[in-house]
Design a protein around this motif. Structure first.
Motif, short mmCIF file in Angstrom:
data_model
loop_
_atom_site.label_atom_id
_atom_site.label_comp_id
_atom_site.label_asym_id
_atom_site.label_seq_id
_atom_site.Cartn_x
_atom_site.Cartn_y
_atom_site.Cartn_z
N UNK A 6 0.84 -1.11 0.02
CA UNK A 6 -0.05 0.07 -0.09
C UNK A 6 0.87 1.20 -0.09
N UNK A 7 0.56 2.14 -0.98
CA UNK A 7 1.31 3.42 -0.70
C UNK A 7 0.82 4.52 0.06
N UNK A 8 1.48 5.34 0.68
CA UNK A 8 1.09 6.12 1.83
C UNK A 8 1.80 7.39 1.49
N UNK A 9 0.91 8.77 1.63
CA UNK A 9 1.55 9.81 1.83
C UNK A 9 1.01 10.65 3.15
N UNK A 10 1.78 11.00 4.00
CA UNK A 10 0.97 12.07 5.10
C UNK A 10 1.79 13.23 4.95
N UNK A 11 0.98 14.52 4.85
CA UNK A 11 1.75 15.52 4.89
C UNK A 11 2.42 15.86 6.13
N UNK A 12 1.95 15.63 7.34
CA UNK A 12 2.23 16.03 8.61
C UNK A 12 3.49 14.99 9.19
N UNK A 13 4.56 15.10 9.74
CA UNK A 13 5.44 14.11 9.88
C UNK A 13 4.99 13.40 11.32
N UNK B 133 4.73 8.77 -8.27
CA UNK B 133 5.15 7.51 -7.47
C UNK B 133 4.17 7.14 -6.40
N UNK B 134 3.48 8.30 -6.05
CA UNK B 134 2.34 7.79 -5.05
C UNK B 134 1.26 7.00 -5.69
N UNK B 135 0.82 7.60 -6.89
CA UNK B 135 -0.64 7.55 -7.61
C UNK B 135 -0.67 6.69 -8.92
N UNK B 136 0.59 6.49 -9.56
CA UNK B 136 0.83 5.91 -10.87
C UNK B 136 0.02 4.40 -10.72
N UNK B 137 -0.91 4.30 -11.49
CA UNK B 137 -1.56 2.90 -11.62
C UNK B 137 -2.41 2.75 -10.73
N UNK B 138 -2.73 3.53 -9.79
CA UNK B 138 -3.61 3.20 -8.57
C UNK B 138 -5.05 3.20 -8.89
N UNK B 139 -5.93 2.14 -8.29
CA UNK B 139 -7.18 2.16 -8.51
C UNK B 139 -8.11 2.54 -7.40
#
Length: 383
Positions: A71-78, A105-111
């Protein structure tokens, strides 16, 4: 075998502020997981992205419910990123997700995208554009929040990037916006650039950065006192740097000073770096993604500037500001100064007097107070 309710019940906010009225998981997290369940099961872990997951409820809840990996994850806050990492280690799930910056890299190909709706509409706009730009054309976005923080404008922002936006039924005062069918994209709308004439300064801002490319009124009031701030300072820190206006203005006004801008927001760090470069002071402005200067050495600064927050996520809470003041007391050298601007009703003066040193009011208008706190030699010896 872990159950979802067990996972959610064991989550902590640490290292973010913890208090009886602050929670690591709420009804909106649970609603997102339930509404998106069928899509999550069909997508597979490497085609799922989670954005601004507060403390890991979405990432770890989905991982356990559907036995996901990658699972790919991005959080703005540390603090959220560190809390997720800590919770994942505790639960034995640290190998189930990958942290990525906001972008291709976070979203490419994501469903499937699970998203906690951010407070800032500009932050939502940048996220929505990136999903539409890089994700699979069949992507489904499940964006949720508590009802009291939802606004009709959020639907409008999502509709700029998606042809279909609809709201779910509410549950426990929470609701989800489901966005589908990405629209064709043009030039990326972020970061934005704006010239602030009164400061002769160009601001560069990503969507989630506080106040965007504008000069907020608290920062403007603090800058009125720039010349009075410790004239012999050589090492300064812009604590909670946002778009870097304070750091860059100080660096431009004093050619011999070195400034560190520090913020826990990834968008703020990127914005400050870009603002410093746009104004020709990148060689003297270093930017760190850090939690209230936790990574800054003791007694390493002569001057700290701070326009502290009074929100923790969506909750009004002064815990983050108090944490910042405590770290300032550690980081300042004897004789060093903290200059702060804050909403007068918060009355931080006593806290700064205790955590930093002798504090006096240097300016006050109808809304804000500016104070100077001086780190005394005696204060430093008592540590």
């Amino acid at each position: 075998m872990l159950e979802v309710d067990d996972v959610l019940g064991r989550l902590r906010r640490y290292p973010d502020v913890e208090a009886v009225n602050l929670y690591a998981v709420d009804a909106a997290d649970r609603l997102i997981l339930d509404v998106a369940a069928e899509s999550l099961a069909a997508a597979g872990g490497d085609r799922i992205a989670v954005v601004d997951d507060g403390y890991g409820a979405l990432t770890l809840g989905a991982t356990v419910a559907h036995d996901l990996r990658g699972v790919r994850v991005h959080q703005d806050l540390l603090t959220g990123e560190l809390a997720l990492a800590g919770n994942a280690r505790t639960l034995g799930l640290a190998d189930r997700y990958i942290t990525q910056p906001l972008g291709r890299r976070l979203f490419e190909g994501v469903r499937v995208v699970l998203l906690r709706l951010p407070r800032a509409l500009s932050g939502l706009a940048e996220i929505a554009d990136a999903i539409a730009r890089y994700a699979d054309p069949e992507v489904e976005v499940f964006a949720g929040a508590r009802d009291k923080y939802l606004t009709p404008a959020m639907n409008d922002v999502l509709a700029e990037s998606f042809s279909s936006v609809r709201a779910s039924r509410g549950r426990q005062k929470s609701r989800i916006l489901l966005a589908q069918r990405p629209k064709p994209v043009g030039e990326p709308p972020y970061p934005v650039h704006q010239q602030i004439g009164e400061l002769d300064l160009e601001v560069v801002a990503h969507g989630a950065a506080f106040s965007g490319a504008r000069l907020d009124i608290g920062t403007r009031f603090l800058l009125e006192h720039l010349r009075r701030m410790k004239p012999d300072a050589r090492d300064a820190i812009d604590l909670g740097c946002g778009t870097g206006i304070l750091a860059v203005a100080l660096a431009k006004a004093r050619p011999h000073i070195s400034v560190v801008g520090t913020d826990q927001s990834a968008a703020a760090v990127a914005s400050t770096r870009a603002t410093a470069a746009a104004n020709g002071v990148a060689d003297r402005v270093t930017v760190l993604r850090d939690d209230a200067m936790a990574g800054v050495a003791d007694h390493s600064a002569d001057l700290v500037l701070c326009n502290p927050p009074f929100h923790l996520g969506a909750a009004v809470h002064t815990g983050s500001a108090i944490k910042m003041f405590a770290e300032t007391g550690r980081v300042l050298r004897p004789g060093g100064e903290l200059w702060t601007v804050y909403n007068t009703h918060l009355n931080y003066r006593g806290v700064m007097q205790r955590l930093v040193g002798r504090t006096e009011v240097m300016g006050r208008n109808r809304k804000f107070t500016v104070t100077r706190s001086v780190r005394g030699l005696r204060d430093a010896r008592q540590e």
